[in-house]
Structures are given as C-alpha cells and as structure tokens.
Design a protein around this motif. Structure first.
Motif, PDB file in Angstrom:
ATOM      1  N   ARG A   1     -15.303  83.536  -9.092  1.00 11.06           N
ATOM      2  CA  ARG A   1     -14.512  82.303  -9.250  1.00 11.06           C
ATOM      3  C   ARG A   1     -13.242  82.545 -10.048  1.00 11.06           C
ATOM      4  O   ARG A   1     -12.142  82.171  -9.623  1.00 11.06           O
ATOM      5  CB  ARG A   1     -15.364  81.224  -9.925  1.00 11.06           C
ATOM      6  N   PHE A   2     -13.390  83.170 -11.205  1.00  9.48           N
ATOM      7  CA  PHE A   2     -12.211  83.378 -12.043  1.00  9.48           C
ATOM      8  C   PHE A   2     -11.313  84.475 -11.495  1.00  9.48           C
ATOM      9  O   PHE A   2     -10.098  84.470 -11.729  1.00  9.48           O
ATOM     10  CB  PHE A   2     -12.639  83.652 -13.482  1.00  9.48           C
ATOM     11  N   GLY A   3     -11.895  85.413 -10.757  1.00  7.12           N
ATOM     12  CA  GLY A   3     -11.076  86.414 -10.085  1.00  7.12           C
ATOM     13  C   GLY A   3     -10.194  85.777  -9.021  1.00  7.12           C
ATOM     14  O   GLY A   3      -9.004  86.081  -8.903  1.00  7.12           O
ATOM     15  N   LEU A   4     -10.791  84.871  -8.247  1.00 13.61           N
ATOM     16  CA  LEU A   4     -10.015  84.150  -7.239  1.00 13.61           C
ATOM     17  C   LEU A   4      -8.964  83.260  -7.892  1.00 13.61           C
ATOM     18  O   LEU A   4      -7.831  83.145  -7.399  1.00 13.61           O
ATOM     19  CB  LEU A   4     -10.944  83.289  -6.380  1.00 13.61           C
ATOM     20  N   LEU A   5      -9.335  82.640  -9.002  1.00 15.78           N
ATOM     21  CA  LEU A   5      -8.390  81.768  -9.701  1.00 15.78           C
ATOM     22  C   LEU A   5      -7.187  82.562 -10.198  1.00 15.78           C
ATOM     23  O   LEU A   5      -6.039  82.105 -10.098  1.00 15.78           O
ATOM     24  CB  LEU A   5      -9.102  81.086 -10.868  1.00 15.78           C
ATOM     25  N   ARG A   6      -7.430  83.762 -10.713  1.00 10.15           N
ATOM     26  CA  ARG A   6      -6.342  84.611 -11.185  1.00 10.15           C
ATOM     27  C   ARG A   6      -5.427  85.001 -10.026  1.00 10.15           C
ATOM     28  O   ARG A   6      -4.192  84.939 -10.137  1.00 10.15           O
ATOM     29  CB  ARG A   6      -6.916  85.857 -11.867  1.00 10.15           C
ATOM     30  N   LEU A   7      -6.023  85.388  -8.904  1.00 10.77           N
ATOM     31  CA  LEU A   7      -5.225  85.758  -7.732  1.00 10.77           C
ATOM     32  C   LEU A   7      -4.479  84.549  -7.178  1.00 10.77           C
ATOM     33  O   LEU A   7      -3.335  84.666  -6.716  1.00 10.77           O
ATOM     34  CB  LEU A   7      -6.120  86.362  -6.653  1.00 10.77           C
ATOM     35  N   ALA A   8      -5.114  83.367  -7.240  1.00 11.74           N
ATOM     36  CA  ALA A   8      -4.473  82.151  -6.748  1.00 11.74           C
ATOM     37  C   ALA A   8      -3.262  81.790  -7.587  1.00 11.74           C
ATOM     38  O   ALA A   8      -2.246  81.315  -7.073  1.00 11.74           O
ATOM     39  CB  ALA A   8      -5.476  81.002  -6.742  1.00 11.74           C
TER      40      ALA A   8
END
Length: 257
Positions: free
Chosen positions: A226-233
């Motif tokens: 979740r937070f990995g995707l949030l960082r990439l987003a």
C-alpha cells in the motif's frame, strides 16, 4: 511534491516505475504463506462454523474489533510503541498474544484481539516509516487503518484496497468513526475465522502463535504494498500506477481453443 499531485493527468510510466509496480504486484500474489494456504483450504468449513455461532457472539466480535481499532488508533496517536520496536519485537509480541489467546479457546482468543490488532497496526505503521513516511502523520495513520480493509488473508477476495485520500487531512471525530465503522466489519469477519481456526479440531496442528505470525506477515506485506504504491503514485500519478498494478495482479483469462 504534495499529495494532491497524485491526481494530476496520467502520463506514461517510466520503465523503472513499471518495474517497481510489478514487483509490488508479485509481493501481493505471494502474500499468503503456508499457514494462510492451510486456512484458505479450510476456509469454507470455517465459514460454516461461524454461521452456527450465536448472533450475539458475532456481534460481540465486531464490537470488540471496532473498539480495538479505536484503542489502537489512540495508542498510536499518543506515540505508543511496543516493547522491542524492531520487526523481531513485533513478531514476538504477536506470537505471545497468539499463545495466550489460543490457550483459552474461542473466548481467550476473543479477549486477545485488542492486543493483536494493536500489534498489527504497529507493524503496518512501521512499514510506512520504512518508506519515508511519518507514522504519526494523521493522514498516514488513516492509511494504516485502511490497510485492514485489504483483501482477507484467508480468502483472496478483492485484493488490496487502493483508494487513496485526495488530500492530507487529519482524521478525527466523525470521519475517524466512519472509517473504523467501514473497516471493522471486514476485519471482524477475517479475525472471526481466525478465532474458529484456533478452536476447531481440524486446525489443532496450527497454534494461535502460528496463526498470529501468519496474520502479521500478511498485513505487513499489505502495508508495504500500500505505502509502496502510494509513494509511486505521488511521484508518477495515481491513475497509471494503479492501472499498472491492476494489470499486473489480474488473474489470467481462461480461453478455449
């Protein structure tokens, strides 16, 4: 770059970002370990066991879960930390809670839930911290709570919930109650299956400690994703990042020759 930037118009993802999203998608596919695979195998039987429990017990489990989420939130908001802040310390706390809860049957496991949920939230916030986020930021804390709305570790139903906030906002009062109310039923159902797994004879070989360790691993992975995707987003836009993630996690279509 502000959080609002993740809603900017979609642009083609750089190869490096696509690789990062694909790596997170692979982690999502592998999130269920051996214990969770066993629980999944007996998932239908556990659902049947849950259905015969008195309605009052199921309602109590949901109430305990909601109250535990609120308590865990308050502990985190006040800067609460578990003894042994490293990953091993968190694992030890989860295993200890599982042993204590498993020894007391279903009622013991129910009494254990508040501490287990606090341990899980602590682990989720640590994953956010590893990616450079402030775990005490109310926005990040709310995203940590949303991690509990990810696909059940027992039944791979709807995958990871990738609905991100459109703005960094403090989640307090009615908004917090609404979030907990939306997350609690699903988490209660998941943890309810855990309670049954610790009680039915067929799961006797799987101790409460092993189950708790497996749940910790699962939600830790969901948080990292979740937070990995949030960082990439934040860096490349939510639309293309989530589209790439959906493509990478899609089940292969079965076609007839």
């Amino acid at each position: 770059m502000s959080h609002e930037d993740i809603t900017l118009p979609h642009l083609p993802l750089p190869a490096e970002c696509r690789a990062g999203v694909d790596a997170l998608a692979l982690r999502w596919k592998k999130a269920n370990g051996p214990v969770m695979a066993l629980l999944t195998r007996f998932g239908g039987r556990l659902e049947d066991q849950m259905s015969i429990l008195p309605a009052g017990f199921r309602e109590r489990a949901e109430g305990v879960t909601a109250a535990a989420l609120e308590r865990a939130w308050m502990v985190a908001r006040q800067g609460g930390r578990l003894p042994g802040t490293g990953d091993r310390g968190t694992l030890a706390a989860a295993i200890g809670a599982g042993i204590a809860g498993g020894a007391g049957g279903i009622m013991g496991a129910l009494a254990e839930l508040p501490f287990t949920i606090t341990v899980l939230l602590h682990a989720i916030r640590r994953e956010a911290e590893k990616l450079g986020y402030d775990p005490d930021d109310p926005w990040i804390m709310s995203e940590a709570l949303r991690t509990f709305g990810s696909g059940s570790p027992i039944a791979a139903d709807d995958g990871i919930n990738t609905a991100f906030f459109s703005a960094r906002a403090a989640l307090t009062g009615p908004a917090l109650n609404q979030l907990i109310a939306s997350v609690a039923p699903k988490l209660a159902a998941t943890l309810g299956q855990k309670l049954m797994a610790q009680a039915v004879p067929v799961m006797g070989a799987v101790s409460g400690a092993a189950i708790n360790a497996a749940f910790l691993r699962y939600y830790r992975e969901m948080a990292a994703i979740r937070f990995g995707l949030l960082r990439l987003a934040e860096e490349h836009g939510a639309g293309p990042v989530l589209k790439q993630f959906a493509t990478a996690t899609a089940r292969p279509r079965i076609t007839k020759d």
